[in-house]
Design a protein around this motif. Structure first.
Motif, PDB file in Angstrom:
ATOM      1  N   UNK A  43       3.737   0.150  -3.481  1.00 15.33           N
ATOM      2  CA  UNK A  43       3.679   0.803  -4.791  1.00 15.33           C
ATOM      3  C   UNK A  43       3.817  -0.265  -5.878  1.00 15.33           C
ATOM      4  N   UNK A  44       3.666   0.132  -7.138  1.00 20.43           N
ATOM      5  CA  UNK A  44       3.911  -0.767  -8.269  1.00 20.43           C
ATOM      6  C   UNK A  44       5.417  -0.953  -8.387  1.00 20.43           C
ATOM      7  N   UNK A  45       5.885  -2.193  -8.190  1.00 18.96           N
ATOM      8  CA  UNK A  45       7.335  -2.430  -8.159  1.00 18.96           C
ATOM      9  C   UNK A  45       7.790  -3.501  -9.135  1.00 18.96           C
ATOM     10  N   UNK A  46       6.857  -4.114  -9.831  1.00 22.17           N
ATOM     11  CA  UNK A  46       7.204  -5.167 -10.772  1.00 22.17           C
ATOM     12  C   UNK A  46       6.601  -4.857 -12.137  1.00 22.17           C
ATOM     13  N   UNK A  47       7.253  -5.338 -13.235  1.00 20.86           N
ATOM     14  CA  UNK A  47       6.684  -5.114 -14.569  1.00 20.86           C
ATOM     15  C   UNK A  47       5.249  -5.623 -14.688  1.00 20.86           C
ATOM     16  N   UNK A  48       4.946  -6.788 -14.050  1.00 19.83           N
ATOM     17  CA  UNK A  48       3.585  -7.321 -14.151  1.00 19.83           C
ATOM     18  C   UNK A  48       2.563  -6.425 -13.452  1.00 19.83           C
ATOM     19  N   UNK A  49       3.022  -5.653 -12.436  1.00 19.75           N
ATOM     20  CA  UNK A  49       2.122  -4.687 -11.793  1.00 19.75           C
ATOM     21  C   UNK A  49       1.699  -3.610 -12.792  1.00 19.75           C
ATOM     22  N   UNK A  81      17.047  -3.064 -12.721  1.00 17.60           N
ATOM     23  CA  UNK A  81      16.278  -1.812 -12.686  1.00 17.60           C
ATOM     24  C   UNK A  81      15.355  -1.803 -11.464  1.00 17.60           C
ATOM     25  N   UNK A  82      14.957  -0.600 -11.100  1.00 17.14           N
ATOM     26  CA  UNK A  82      14.041  -0.377  -9.972  1.00 17.14           C
ATOM     27  C   UNK A  82      12.781   0.277 -10.507  1.00 17.14           C
ATOM     28  N   UNK A  83      11.612  -0.291 -10.141  1.00 18.00           N
ATOM     29  CA  UNK A  83      10.317   0.305 -10.495  1.00 18.00           C
ATOM     30  C   UNK A  83       9.654   0.762  -9.206  1.00 18.00           C
ATOM     31  N   UNK A  84       9.243   2.010  -9.150  1.00 16.36           N
ATOM     32  CA  UNK A  84       8.552   2.551  -7.972  1.00 16.36           C
ATOM     33  C   UNK A  84       7.610   3.652  -8.431  1.00 16.36           C
ATOM     34  N   UNK A  85       6.358   3.289  -8.599  1.00 13.82           N
ATOM     35  CA  UNK A  85       5.365   4.267  -9.049  1.00 13.82           C
ATOM     36  C   UNK A  85       4.043   3.970  -8.340  1.00 13.82           C
TER      37      UNK A  85
END
Length: 763
Positions: free
Chosen positions: A676-682, A714-718
């Motif tokens: 999944x998209x897990x980083x701000x740059x993603x 923070x955690x990114x998961x989208x």
């Protein structure tokens, strides 16, 4: 064998009078070995005859009929010398021509009578004299019974000419050669020429001179008969079913050979099975083929269906009783044979009509009373539905798959369907059939014919005026020419192959395009390309399976669709839960089996199984899934593809753990996790690729993410699918759209602060 001196006597019985044979004693010749003899007179003239044996003759005597004595100019009690004679293969008769007239002073009419069917005469003569030797100039009497008029005629026949059948491997266009002594057999061509001034009236193909010189018509080229792309298949049919029938009956008896009685032509619809069967009847010099559609056999009355089967074989049985090994070939063609020959016991109901029809057909083809003069040709799209007993040797033993034509075959078919246009100069010079053949991968013969028709309609439409009212251009007929652009428009808009690429189904996964938002995703795509090459590799097994697993919305289906589309495989089929809404478990299994079956009909195929856990009816509550469908998957994923076919199976799943628990995951050769998209740059790369945001808005998004972070972890998961849906949502909003997007991600917990878990302590 040395010569045997004998005295000429009358024929012992009236039954032997019209056989055209010399009658000898078993004391002089071996009945099992002697079929023909030469009769030499004292002046060294020789004549060849076939022989019959009769106990009424003593040793040293031979019976010669009055007509044979007249021809050979011998008299009663004259001494002649007989010697056993064997016919060489080069003297097998390919074509024999007789002059024919009514027997004078017996039944010669005063006026021209009703015409006699020369084809039927040829059949009867072949039965009566099949296997006998004939000599140039021989005179004989032919007792012919006309079924139409129910009259019997005595006909005078004289051998005018004979052409040898020749080497079985000789070219069809080889020059015919004359023979002085030849042997007739059931497939020899018989031609009747009436004498000048004769009152006899002949009709039929066997009347007059003919260009035929072989039991196979010289113009048997399938392209001339309207069938293309089946050269290899026809070679197999000819070798198995017809080669043995070129030889005379006594030769096949010496081998103890039984001819092939049945051929099954199977394959996808539209590949020319029915057309091939019809043309086989035309190319052979056999009895008129009987063509019947499978459903026509069935009848609502008890016993009538079986009677219909018996009627088809009645003529062959009757001729076999009269002629034995000299009987001609009877061809029976069953179209859609699966309609009447289903697996016995598979049909519900008490009548079991299908079972009794299969039983009747089995007994006729290979029962107690075996027929050696029949050839049954069955055609079907569903070989799997036919009763297995019908496919064993002695029945429909030769199974020939009529598959989708290759590029060379497609060129042949295109030439056939454009030949008339080329003849009348109605096709433009820019039409390149080789190029069209490359563009029509996995087209069947029927679909190529449809393509030509569609191109013709497009060309005709150019000359129709539709401004105020529909009217035809005055010079349309002279102007009209089908050009390459017409074919390309037909390919693009009108004709799609049934076993081609499911462009619409694949394209729906690529509607937003592919976004390589990180190196890991691009690496997955590269691995997919390697899987395609591994499938295509000639030295590989040709069956590759791969599953892409990941969270819902992570872009698995898009990546799989991208791999499939870039492969340029001619067959791509998408199998998704949306296609099976409301299906029972059994219906799903059948649909799965059909999908795999269709895939292996193409040389190169991709089968895309989307959302595999939904196909399995998986539910996390319970949990529940369909064991029947699961077992179907297990069987199909380990069943190797036929030689010459290559299949890549791509599957997607959001429930990897479930598939591992039920043991399905191990059936896939390759397992790929889609992140999944897990980083701000993603997030920023997806936003940039969507072209929905300005530069300052992108900068605002960076600042917004930094503000959320603010020293926290923070955690990114989208999923990329969710990300694109939110971009569409904010695209038309006013104000800071990037800030709104990040806010939506935050409110849906796609961006959240990481919660650290600490060990539980009772204190």
């Amino acid at each position: 064998m040395t010569e045997k001196p004998v005295l000429v006597k009358k024929i012992p019985t009236d039954a032997l009078t019209y056989t055209n044979c010399v009658v000898v004693s078993e004391q002089d010749f071996d009945k099992g070995k002697t079929k023909h003899v030469t009769l030499r007179k004292s002046n060294n003239q020789e004549f060849a005859f076939s022989v019959k044996f009769d106990a009424g003759l003593k040793s040293g005597e031979c019976g010669v009929g009055v007509y044979q004595r007249k021809w050979a100019m011998v008299s009663i009690d004259e001494q002649v010398f007989l010697r056993s004679y064997t016919v060489a293969q080069k003297n097998y008769i390919g074509t024999i021509t007789f002059s024919v007239d009514f027997r004078k002073n017996v039944n010669a009419p005063k006026t021209v009578q009703e015409p006699l069917d020369s084809d039927h005469m040829a059949q009867e003569l072949s039965i009566l004299f099949g296997g006998q030797v004939f000599t140039q100039g021989m005179i004989l009497i032919f007792k012919y019974f006309d079924k139409k008029t129910e009259k019997e005629y005595l006909l005078d026949l004289t051998v005018k000419s004979m052409e040898g059948l020749g080497d079985m491997n000789a070219k069809q266009d080889a020059e015919p050669y004359k023979v002085q002594i030849g042997q007739l057999f059931s497939n020899s061509i018989i031609i009747f020429d009436k004498e000048e001034g004769s009152m006899i009236n002949l009709i039929g193909k066997s009347k007059g001179k003919s260009s035929y010189r072989s039991i196979i018509s010289p113009d048997w080229d399938f392209q001339k008969l309207g069938v293309g792309g089946v050269d290899k298949q026809f070679s197999a049919i000819f070798r198995r079913a017809f080669t043995s029938r070129l030889y005379p009956p006594e030769f096949t008896e010496q081998l103890g050979l039984k001819h092939v009685r049945g051929i099954l032509l199977y394959g996808p619809p539209g590949t020319g099975k029915t057309l091939i069967a019809r043309q086989i009847g035309k190319m052979l010099n056999a009895r008129e083929p009987k063509i019947v559609n499978g459903p026509q056999i069935l009848d609502k009355y008890v016993g009538e269906s079986e009677a219909n089967i018996r009627k088809l074989f009645a003529d062959a049985e009757e001729e076999a009783k009269r002629a034995g090994a000299n009987s001609g070939l009877h061809i029976i063609i069953f179209d859609e044979i699966d309609a009447i020959c289903k697996q016995r016991g598979s049909m519900a109901g008490s009548s079991s009509v299908h079972d009794t029809v299969v039983n009747q057909l089995l007994s006729k083809m290979d029962g107690v009373d075996q027929l050696n003069n029949i050839l049954v040709i069955g055609m079907t799209n569903r070989k799997d539905m036919i009763d297995e007993a019908l496919l064993r040797p002695g029945r429909l033993e030769v199974g020939i798959e009529i598959g989708l034509p290759d590029e060379h075959g497609r060129v042949q078919i295109l030439r056939i369907h454009t030949s008339r246009m080329r003849e009348y100069d109605k096709i433009d010079n820019d039409v390149n059939l080789e190029e069209l053949a490359k563009k029509t991968k996995n087209f069947s013969g029927a679909e190529i014919e449809g393509l030509v028709r569609a191109a013709q309609s497009i060309a005709m439409n150019r000359h129709v005026k539709t401004s105020d009212k529909v009217a035809l251009d005055e010079e349309a007929v002279e102007k009209l020419k089908v050009c390459m652009n017409d074919f390309e428009l037909a390919l693009e808009n009108d004709i799609k192959p049934a076993f081609g690429r499911s462009e619409e189904s694949v394209q729906k996964f690529l509607r937003r395009g592919y976004i390589g938002w990180c190196d890991e995703v691009n690496d997955i795509l590269k691995k997919g390309r390697l899987l395609v090459e591994a499938t295509r590799e000639p030295e590989s097994i040709g069956f590759v399976t791969c599953i892409l697993s990941g969270a819902s919305g992570s872009g698995k289906s898009c990546i799989a669709a991208k791999i499939a589309k870039e492969s340029e495989f001619p067959f791509i089929r998408v199998f998704s839960p949306a296609d099976m809404i409301g299906f029972s478990e059994m219906a799903k299994c059948q649909a799965l089996q059909r999908a795999f079956s269709d895939a292996i009909k193409s040389p190169l195929s991709i089968l895309f199984l989307d959302d595999i856990e939904s196909i399995l009816d998986y539910s996390p509550i319970g949990p529940r899934f369909s064991n029947l469908v699961l077992q179907a998957f297990r069987v199909l994923l380990r069943d190797p593809v036929p030689e010459g076919h290559r299949l890549l199976v791509l599957a997607t799943s959001s429930e990897r753990e479930f598939l591992e628990q039920v043991g399905l995951l191990k059936f896939f050769d390759h397992q790929i996790d889609v992140p999944m998209l897990t980083e701000p740059q993603h997030l920023l790369r997806v936003m940039h690729t969507s072209q929905a945001f300005k530069a300052e808005e992108m900068q605002s998004a960076v600042q917004r993410l930094e503000k959320i972070k603010n020293g926290r972890e923070i955690v990114i998961a989208v999923g990329v699918k969710r990300m694109l849906a939110l971009i569409d949502f904010v695209r038309r909003s006013e104000g800071d759209r990037a800030a709104l997007l990040i806010s939506e991600l935050e409110s849906s917990w796609s961006i959240r602060e990481k919660v650290h878990e600490y060990p539980y302590s009772p204190t």
